[in-house]
Write an enzyme that holds these catalytic residues in place. Structure first.
Site, PDB file in Angstrom:
ATOM      1  N   GLU A   1     -35.777  11.428  23.359  1.00 52.06           N
ATOM      2  CA  GLU A   1     -35.627  10.122  24.207  1.00 52.06           C
ATOM      3  C   GLU A   1     -35.799  10.840  25.206  1.00 52.06           C
ATOM      4  O   GLU A   1     -34.971  12.501  25.705  1.00 52.06           O
ATOM      5  CB  GLU A   1     -34.202   9.543  24.678  1.00 52.06           C
ATOM      6  CG  GLU A   1     -35.026   8.443  23.181  1.00 52.06           C
ATOM      7  CD  GLU A   1     -33.919   7.180  23.440  1.00 52.06           C
ATOM      8  OE1 GLU A   1     -33.856   6.408  22.875  1.00 52.06           O
ATOM      9  OE2 GLU A   1     -32.848   7.044  24.677  1.00 52.06           O
TER      10      GLU A   1
ATOM     11  N   CYS B   1     -34.351  12.908  32.806  1.00 57.04           N
ATOM     12  CA  CYS B   1     -32.644  12.976  32.085  1.00 57.04           C
ATOM     13  C   CYS B   1     -33.981  13.210  30.704  1.00 57.04           C
ATOM     14  O   CYS B   1     -34.633  12.586  30.171  1.00 57.04           O
ATOM     15  CB  CYS B   1     -32.274  11.761  31.697  1.00 57.04           C
ATOM     16  SG  CYS B   1     -31.172  11.575  30.704  1.00 57.04           S
TER      17      CYS B   1
ATOM     18  N   CYS C   1     -26.799  12.919  17.793  1.00 56.02           N
ATOM     19  CA  CYS C   1     -25.274  13.249  18.694  1.00 56.02           C
ATOM     20  C   CYS C   1     -24.210  13.822  17.101  1.00 56.02           C
ATOM     21  O   CYS C   1     -24.424  12.523  16.215  1.00 56.02           O
ATOM     22  CB  CYS C   1     -25.200  13.021  19.884  1.00 56.02           C
ATOM     23  SG  CYS C   1     -24.088  13.430  20.687  1.00 56.02           S
TER      24      CYS C   1
ATOM     25  N   CYS D   1     -19.191   8.965  19.937  1.00 53.81           N
ATOM     26  CA  CYS D   1     -18.936   8.460  21.766  1.00 53.81           C
ATOM     27  C   CYS D   1     -18.666   6.718  20.832  1.00 53.81           C
ATOM     28  O   CYS D   1     -19.674   6.517  20.878  1.00 53.81           O
ATOM     29  CB  CYS D   1     -18.400   8.588  22.697  1.00 53.81           C
ATOM     30  SG  CYS D   1     -18.694  10.425  23.054  1.00 53.81           S
TER      31      CYS D   1
ATOM     32  N   CYS E   1     -21.723   4.600  21.723  1.00 53.73           N
ATOM     33  CA  CYS E   1     -23.038   5.030  21.917  1.00 53.73           C
ATOM     34  C   CYS E   1     -24.007   4.776  20.627  1.00 53.73           C
ATOM     35  O   CYS E   1     -23.495   4.504  19.585  1.00 53.73           O
ATOM     36  CB  CYS E   1     -22.661   6.759  22.265  1.00 53.73           C
ATOM     37  SG  CYS E   1     -23.933   7.753  22.464  1.00 53.73           S
TER      38      CYS E   1
ATOM     39  N   GLY F   1     -27.464  13.486  22.714  1.00 50.80           N
ATOM     40  CA  GLY F   1     -26.512  14.944  22.354  1.00 50.80           C
ATOM     41  C   GLY F   1     -25.822  15.431  23.266  1.00 50.80           C
ATOM     42  O   GLY F   1     -26.023  15.274  24.429  1.00 50.80           O
TER      43      GLY F   1
ATOM     44  N   HIS G   1     -14.315   8.516  31.186  1.00 52.58           N
ATOM     45  CA  HIS G   1     -14.387   8.021  30.615  1.00 52.58           C
ATOM     46  C   HIS G   1     -13.033   6.893  30.394  1.00 52.58           C
ATOM     47  O   HIS G   1     -13.069   5.483  30.252  1.00 52.58           O
ATOM     48  CB  HIS G   1     -15.079   7.187  29.530  1.00 52.58           C
ATOM     49  CG  HIS G   1     -16.658   7.571  29.181  1.00 52.58           C
ATOM     50  ND1 HIS G   1     -16.949   7.247  30.279  1.00 52.58           N
ATOM     51  CD2 HIS G   1     -16.679   8.339  28.775  1.00 52.58           C
ATOM     52  CE1 HIS G   1     -18.585   8.044  30.609  1.00 52.58           C
ATOM     53  NE2 HIS G   1     -18.625   8.973  28.947  1.00 52.58           N
TER      54      HIS G   1
ATOM     55  N   CYS H   1     -28.493   5.877  26.068  1.00 53.70           N
ATOM     56  CA  CYS H   1     -28.716   6.559  25.368  1.00 53.70           C
ATOM     57  C   CYS H   1     -29.511   6.527  23.642  1.00 53.70           C
ATOM     58  O   CYS H   1     -28.102   5.730  23.670  1.00 53.70           O
ATOM     59  CB  CYS H   1     -28.091   7.271  25.558  1.00 53.70           C
ATOM     60  SG  CYS H   1     -28.070   8.943  24.491  1.00 53.70           S
TER      61      CYS H   1
HETATM   62  S1  SF4 Z   1     -24.951  11.783  22.977  1.00 53.48           S
HETATM   63 FE1  SF4 Z   1     -23.647  11.287  24.618  1.00 53.48          FE
HETATM   64  S2  SF4 Z   1     -22.187   9.525  24.274  1.00 53.48           S
HETATM   65 FE2  SF4 Z   1     -23.332   9.783  22.730  1.00 53.48          FE
HETATM   66  S3  SF4 Z   1     -22.353  10.653  21.445  1.00 53.48           S
HETATM   67 FE3  SF4 Z   1     -23.385  12.242  22.192  1.00 53.48          FE
HETATM   68  S4  SF4 Z   1     -21.984  12.899  23.230  1.00 53.48           S
HETATM   69 FE4  SF4 Z   1     -21.244  10.723  23.204  1.00 53.48          FE
END
Ligand code: SF4
Length: 371
Positions: free
Chosen positions: A97, A112, A119, A123, A126, A169, A226, A347
């Site tokens: 993306e 962006c 990833c 988190c 996410c 990521g 956060h 994201c």
């Molecule tokens: S993309 Fe960013 S917010 Fe999502 S899990 Fe990875 S580091 Fe965390």
């Protein structure tokens, strides 16, 4: 012999020096390298070479050796406010993306980009992390996102003014390729975006912050905090168990001292989790004296989390009270302007939708801003 498409690198995987070496090995003058690459960065493909006086056979040779076409757009969403989200296909069929976000100035946009496919950071709020980590992006795959954004912007009469590494990521875990991409996107010889226009964001990988500082590239650092305390943070971000808040901020202090650039602290407000006045006071205590800026984000719901939690966006009143506490204590704090509310703004959402997976709701949220 021509390499097949799967094994070919994109032209933007090469630095000027690497293209010079390839040209020399291939029997052409190395001095063509910079102009060839500059034209490629301006048009985003080989179109610019048509205007150049080049030796016979060179373009065919380049086409045979490198990918010189624009990456295919698998999906594209345009929000009412102009925020545009692209899903680009990589040479191995994976997708990534990239987002063009509107700016308060009519003539410019912010980009962006992603640094990895998926990833591994986990988190909990996410969408990207739900599909796990697949692989790092190459330098060229990161540059191609910037070129795609530049074309999107030009098509609506705008310029890409700034670029943030806040897409899919964790940039610090692919830092060599991220920094190499920055070295191509920023300088006038190639991408010409400018160093100060670029921000790299992290969940707080301290060695990455140190390495980025040593690279001395004059770019901005953003830290996704956060939560102001280790306990809450570790529940939201598994990496919070490895690097504590004080340790991360100490590294950010060093970055700020060395570069002279204020570090941005990102804080996504989650209802009943990290949005209390007490947590605002704790955050103010941490960042006030450090002169770091706080970017507050409204959460964009993404369905049930990995731990089965349905995180919610903080109430407007809680958000206003939170920012008031910060400002009363002298902290420079802003809400990031919501963008792209009517598309898969968070994201990883568009990629999940394209793969037929649950993406939660798109009704409210932080737009394309990344957590
Ligand atoms: S993309 Fe960013 S917010 Fe999502 S899990 Fe990875 S580091 Fe965390």
């Amino acid at each position: 012999m021509e390499a097949n498409a799967e094994s070919r690198r994109t032209l933007s995987d090469l630095s000027v020096g690497e293209l010079e070496a390839w040209l020399a090995e291939s029997g052409f003058k190395a001095s063509h390298a910079e102009a060839l690459l500059r034209a490629y960065y301006e048009s985003g493909d080989e179109a610019g070479w048509g205007e150049m006086l080049l030796p016979r056979g060179l373009v065919e040779k380049l086409r045979g050796e490198f990918l010189v076409n624009r990456p295919e757009q698998v999906a594209r969403q345009v929000a009412e406010d102009g925020t545009t989200k692209l899903l680009l296909k990589l040479r191995d069929g994976r997708t990534v993306e990239t987002v063009m976000m509107t700016d308060f100035r009519e003539d410019r946009v912010a980009g962006c980009v992603s640094s990895q496919v998926g990833c591994a950071m986990g988190c909990d709020f996410c969408a990207t992390t739900k599909t796990g980590f697949e692989r790092n992006l190459t330098t060229g795959e990161i540059v191609e996102q910037f070129l795609a954004l530049r074309r999107e912007a030009a098509a609506v009469g705008k310029n890409v003014q700034t670029l943030v590494f806040m897409g899919m990521g964790e940039p610090m875990l692919n830092l060599d390729n991220v920094l190499e991409a920055v070295r191509r996107i920023a300088p006038n010889e190639l991408g010409a975006l400018g160093w100060r226009q670029i921000t790299v964001s992290t969940v707080g990988i301290v060695p990455g912050i140190e390495k980025m500082m040593e690279a001395n590239l004059n770019i901005h650092l953003a830290v996704s905090l956060h939560a102001p305390d280790d306990e809450t943070r570790a529940k939201l971000l598994p990496m919070g168990k490895r690097f504590g808040v004080e340790e991360i901020l100490a590294a950010a202090d060093r970055y700020q001292a060395k570069t002279g650039r204020p570090v941005t602290i990102q804080y996504c407000l989650l209802k009943g989790v990290n949005d209390s006045p007490e947590q605002a006071r704790m955050l103010a205590e941490l960042v006030g004296a450090r002169r770091m800026h706080v970017n507050l984000l409204w959460y964009n719901p993404t369905g049930l989390s990995l731990k089965g939690v349905a995180y919610e966006r903080a109430e407007s009143e809680a958000g206003e009270a939170f920012v008031a506490v910060l400002r009363e204590r002298g902290v420079v704090a802003h809400f990031r302007r919501p963008r792209g509310r009517d598309i898969d703004a968070a994201c990883g959402q568009l990629r999940r939708r394209a793969a037929g997976q649950d993406v939660g709701t798109t009704e409210s949220g932080a737009g394309s801003e990344r957590a």
